[in-house]
Design a protein around this motif. Structure first.
Motif, PDB file in Angstrom:
ATOM      1  N   SER A   1     -11.790  20.355  16.919  1.00  0.00           N
ATOM      2  CA  SER A   1     -11.457  20.157  18.265  1.00  0.00           C
ATOM      3  C   SER A   1      -9.981  19.733  17.947  1.00  0.00           C
ATOM      4  O   SER A   1      -8.934  20.237  19.290  1.00  0.00           O
ATOM      5  CB  SER A   1     -11.792  18.408  18.534  1.00  0.00           C
ATOM      6  OG  SER A   1     -13.193  18.618  18.522  1.00  0.00           O
ATOM      7  N   HIS A   2      -9.077  19.671  16.862  1.00  0.00           N
ATOM      8  CA  HIS A   2      -7.198  19.150  16.869  1.00  0.00           C
ATOM      9  C   HIS A   2      -6.916  21.075  17.172  1.00  0.00           C
ATOM     10  O   HIS A   2      -5.731  21.121  17.249  1.00  0.00           O
ATOM     11  CB  HIS A   2      -7.493  19.273  15.815  1.00  0.00           C
ATOM     12  CG  HIS A   2      -5.794  19.086  15.233  1.00  0.00           C
ATOM     13  ND1 HIS A   2      -5.523  18.172  16.077  1.00  0.00           N
ATOM     14  CD2 HIS A   2      -5.219  19.680  14.618  1.00  0.00           C
ATOM     15  CE1 HIS A   2      -3.655  17.748  15.357  1.00  0.00           C
ATOM     16  NE2 HIS A   2      -3.937  18.536  15.249  1.00  0.00           N
ATOM     17  N   LEU A   3      -7.884  21.989  16.381  1.00  0.00           N
ATOM     18  CA  LEU A   3      -7.585  23.342  16.753  1.00  0.00           C
ATOM     19  C   LEU A   3      -7.611  24.218  18.579  1.00  0.00           C
ATOM     20  O   LEU A   3      -6.753  24.488  18.889  1.00  0.00           O
ATOM     21  CB  LEU A   3      -7.999  24.129  16.126  1.00  0.00           C
ATOM     22  CG  LEU A   3      -7.695  24.606  14.297  1.00  0.00           C
ATOM     23  CD1 LEU A   3      -9.291  25.250  13.824  1.00  0.00           C
ATOM     24  CD2 LEU A   3      -5.941  24.510  14.015  1.00  0.00           C
ATOM     25  N   ASP A   4      -8.467  23.789  19.384  1.00  0.00           N
ATOM     26  CA  ASP A   4      -8.422  23.676  20.478  1.00  0.00           C
ATOM     27  C   ASP A   4      -7.677  23.220  21.322  1.00  0.00           C
ATOM     28  O   ASP A   4      -6.990  23.639  22.152  1.00  0.00           O
ATOM     29  CB  ASP A   4      -9.889  23.575  20.836  1.00  0.00           C
ATOM     30  CG  ASP A   4     -11.045  24.569  20.898  1.00  0.00           C
ATOM     31  OD1 ASP A   4     -10.358  25.648  19.780  1.00  0.00           O
ATOM     32  OD2 ASP A   4     -12.291  24.094  20.279  1.00  0.00           O
ATOM     33  N   ASP A   5      -7.645  21.768  21.292  1.00  0.00           N
ATOM     34  CA  ASP A   5      -6.437  21.044  22.554  1.00  0.00           C
ATOM     35  C   ASP A   5      -5.669  21.213  22.470  1.00  0.00           C
ATOM     36  O   ASP A   5      -4.378  21.150  23.063  1.00  0.00           O
ATOM     37  CB  ASP A   5      -7.421  18.864  21.738  1.00  0.00           C
ATOM     38  CG  ASP A   5      -8.560  18.861  22.432  1.00  0.00           C
ATOM     39  OD1 ASP A   5      -8.945  20.070  22.759  1.00  0.00           O
ATOM     40  OD2 ASP A   5      -9.391  18.090  21.640  1.00  0.00           O
ATOM     41  N   VAL A   6      -4.706  21.213  20.577  1.00  0.00           N
ATOM     42  CA  VAL A   6      -3.673  21.162  20.408  1.00  0.00           C
ATOM     43  C   VAL A   6      -2.915  22.763  19.930  1.00  0.00           C
ATOM     44  O   VAL A   6      -1.795  23.081  20.534  1.00  0.00           O
ATOM     45  CB  VAL A   6      -3.126  20.430  18.857  1.00  0.00           C
ATOM     46  CG1 VAL A   6      -1.622  20.560  18.861  1.00  0.00           C
ATOM     47  CG2 VAL A   6      -3.689  19.223  18.946  1.00  0.00           C
ATOM     48  N   VAL A   7      -3.621  23.452  18.758  1.00  0.00           N
ATOM     49  CA  VAL A   7      -3.090  24.982  18.351  1.00  0.00           C
ATOM     50  C   VAL A   7      -3.438  25.906  19.392  1.00  0.00           C
ATOM     51  O   VAL A   7      -2.755  26.412  20.089  1.00  0.00           O
ATOM     52  CB  VAL A   7      -3.528  25.132  17.642  1.00  0.00           C
ATOM     53  CG1 VAL A   7      -3.007  26.410  16.612  1.00  0.00           C
ATOM     54  CG2 VAL A   7      -3.167  24.467  16.081  1.00  0.00           C
ATOM     55  N   ARG A   8      -4.730  25.360  19.952  1.00  0.00           N
ATOM     56  CA  ARG A   8      -4.309  27.110  21.480  1.00  0.00           C
ATOM     57  C   ARG A   8      -4.024  26.320  22.636  1.00  0.00           C
ATOM     58  O   ARG A   8      -3.477  27.165  23.794  1.00  0.00           O
ATOM     59  CB  ARG A   8      -6.351  27.072  21.669  1.00  0.00           C
ATOM     60  CG  ARG A   8      -6.735  27.933  20.652  1.00  0.00           C
ATOM     61  CD  ARG A   8      -8.349  28.476  20.735  1.00  0.00           C
ATOM     62  NE  ARG A   8      -8.455  29.346  19.414  1.00  0.00           N
ATOM     63  CZ  ARG A   8      -9.231  28.992  18.247  1.00  0.00           C
ATOM     64  NH1 ARG A   8      -9.599  27.202  18.363  1.00  0.00           N
ATOM     65  NH2 ARG A   8     -10.233  29.793  17.298  1.00  0.00           N
ATOM     66  N   SER A   9      -4.196  25.151  23.316  1.00  0.00           N
ATOM     67  CA  SER A   9      -4.316  24.868  24.253  1.00  0.00           C
ATOM     68  C   SER A   9      -3.048  24.366  24.786  1.00  0.00           C
ATOM     69  O   SER A   9      -1.824  24.571  25.344  1.00  0.00           O
ATOM     70  CB  SER A   9      -5.077  23.861  24.886  1.00  0.00           C
ATOM     71  OG  SER A   9      -6.596  23.985  24.815  1.00  0.00           O
ATOM     72  N   SER A  10      -2.462  23.698  23.852  1.00  0.00           N
ATOM     73  CA  SER A  10      -0.770  22.911  23.515  1.00  0.00           C
ATOM     74  C   SER A  10      -0.047  23.707  23.460  1.00  0.00           C
ATOM     75  O   SER A  10       1.453  23.945  24.189  1.00  0.00           O
ATOM     76  CB  SER A  10      -0.682  21.484  22.816  1.00  0.00           C
ATOM     77  OG  SER A  10      -1.612  20.580  24.075  1.00  0.00           O
ATOM     78  N   TRP A  11       0.189  24.632  22.289  1.00  0.00           N
ATOM     79  CA  TRP A  11       1.127  25.695  21.488  1.00  0.00           C
ATOM     80  C   TRP A  11       0.903  26.419  22.322  1.00  0.00           C
ATOM     81  O   TRP A  11       1.733  27.492  21.976  1.00  0.00           O
ATOM     82  CB  TRP A  11       1.056  25.300  19.933  1.00  0.00           C
ATOM     83  CG  TRP A  11       1.050  23.952  19.726  1.00  0.00           C
ATOM     84  CD1 TRP A  11       1.791  23.150  20.382  1.00  0.00           C
ATOM     85  CD2 TRP A  11       1.275  23.316  18.573  1.00  0.00           C
ATOM     86  NE1 TRP A  11       1.953  22.141  19.734  1.00  0.00           N
ATOM     87  CE2 TRP A  11       1.381  21.715  18.238  1.00  0.00           C
ATOM     88  CE3 TRP A  11       0.310  23.748  16.920  1.00  0.00           C
ATOM     89  CZ2 TRP A  11       1.269  21.021  17.191  1.00  0.00           C
ATOM     90  CZ3 TRP A  11       0.182  24.004  16.053  1.00  0.00           C
ATOM     91  CH2 TRP A  11       0.851  22.056  15.983  1.00  0.00           C
TER      92      TRP A  11
END
Length: 371
Positions: A238-248
């Motif tokens: 979830s962290h990779l999806d929400d932060v790394v992919r979506s936000s960054w």
């Protein structure tokens, strides 16, 4: 091919050498210091004693020969009939192995590993017992120290996460809500003042909105949803999806091969180190991709965070000990593991760390208090 028969002199030479071998074996048993090796008669009385038994239990052979072996057991075990039960078990099953408290001649206790073997002659008649004792007190103390360290580490992680959760709630319920109210007032004021002043108010409103977004990002980093309820794999996904992919907007992958789900404290430790490593990638690496890999190894979990950025820059004194690096290393080492980071300019950076993955410690059984 069958072996050629031995000549008469060879057979005599072998027969003459046999007593020497028995003597050597007796010397070996008598000289061993790390193990107490002695024999009992069929009723449990001591009939032989070696140097290791004297070192471990404190009795000289002249003091202990002829005594019943139950003298080595604490009073509570003697009352419960444990010595006799162990002999009966050895007779029924051929051998018995046990760990527990034993008593030295001076009355002090030590933690012992004991093997009792029933000895039979060629006619199947019980001749007695062989008993081997090893002092395991140091190993038991080390295990207890490790368990205590693990318990303290678990409490530390839980306390840290509780404090992070409290700060996240305070920021969300207090600071963010107050700034949202300020932004709404700025919007209303911008509609009621002359255009010359409205532009400045709108710039202030934009600044407030950016600050709110940063605070929301902070609360997410302090207490990301999912890690408590769903475990390490789903929390990191979830962290990779929400932060790394979506936000960054960064490409990423996540590979995991776990023999079993880690304890909550181990999962939080891995999550926090990976979270800090990813934050460093976003801030410093100028990378387009990052890969996270977790595998079970050596009784723990080995984690790698690999980016394709410019390579971690060093400070002027040649070190890379900024706060994020120190935090990652301390988290891994406090958990009983290790941490490293290596890179070359233009080839990206790899953060690698290992932490043990112990089995969950069962809650202690409630004890009845004496009335």
């Amino acid at each position: 091919m069958t072996p050629e028969p031995r000549s008469q002199p060879q057979r005599l030479e072998r027969k003459q050498a046999a007593p020497l071998s028995e003597t050597a074996f007796t010397l070996l048993v008598q000289g061993v210091l790390d193990y107490g090796i002695f024999m009992l008669d069929p009723q449990g009385y001591i009939i032989s004693w070696n140097a290791g038994a004297e070192r471990i239990k404190g009795y000289k052979s002249t003091d202990i020969l002829g005594q019943h072996f139950s003298v080595f057991y604490p009073p509570e075990d003697q009352t419960a009939g444990k010595p006799q039960w162990e002999l009966e078990t050895a007779v029924a099953e051929g051998r018995l192995e046990d760990e527990g408290w034993r008593v030295r001649q001076d009355g002090s206790r030590f933690w012992a590993n004991v093997v009792i073997t029933a000895l039979w002659d060629e006619k199947g008649v019980l001749q007695g017992f062989g008993k081997v004792t090893r002092d395991m007190s140091e190993r038991r103390a080390a295990q207890q120290a490790l368990s205590e360290r693990r318990r303290l580490f678990d409490h530390l992680v839980q306390a840290q996460e509780t404090e992070r959760r409290r700060i996240a709630w305070d920021v969300h319920d207090d600071s963010i809500q107050a700034m949202v109210a300020v932004g709404m007032r700025l919007e209303l004021m911008a509609e009621r003042v002359p255009e010359a002043h409205a532009a400045e108010l709108r710039r202030l409103d934009t600044t407030v909105r950016e600050a709110i977004a940063r605070l929301r990002s902070l609360t997410f980093r302090l207490h990301p949803p999912g890690i408590d309820r769903h475990g390490l794999v789903e929390g990191l996904s979830s962290h990779l999806d929400d932060v790394v992919r979506s936000s960054w907007g960064m490409a990423c992958s996540f590979e995991h091969q776990l023999e079993r789900e880690p304890t909550a404290e181990t999962a939080i430790t891995i999550f926090r180190v990976v979270q800090e490593a990813l934050l460093n990638v976003n801030k410093h690496a100028r990378a387009s991709r990052v890969d996270v890999r977790i595998t079970s190894a050596d009784g723990g979990l080995l984690t790698r965070v690999i980016d394709d950025g410019t390579g971690e820059p060093r400070s002027e004194d040649g070190t890379r000990e900024h706060f994020g690096v120190i935090e990652m290393r301390e988290r891994a080492e406090t958990a009983g593991g290790w941490w490293s980071m290596y890179s070359r300019p233009g080839t990206g950076t790899t953060v690698e760390f290992w932490v043990p993955n112990p089995l969950p410690v069962p809650a202690p059984a409630p004890t009845d208090e004496a009335s």
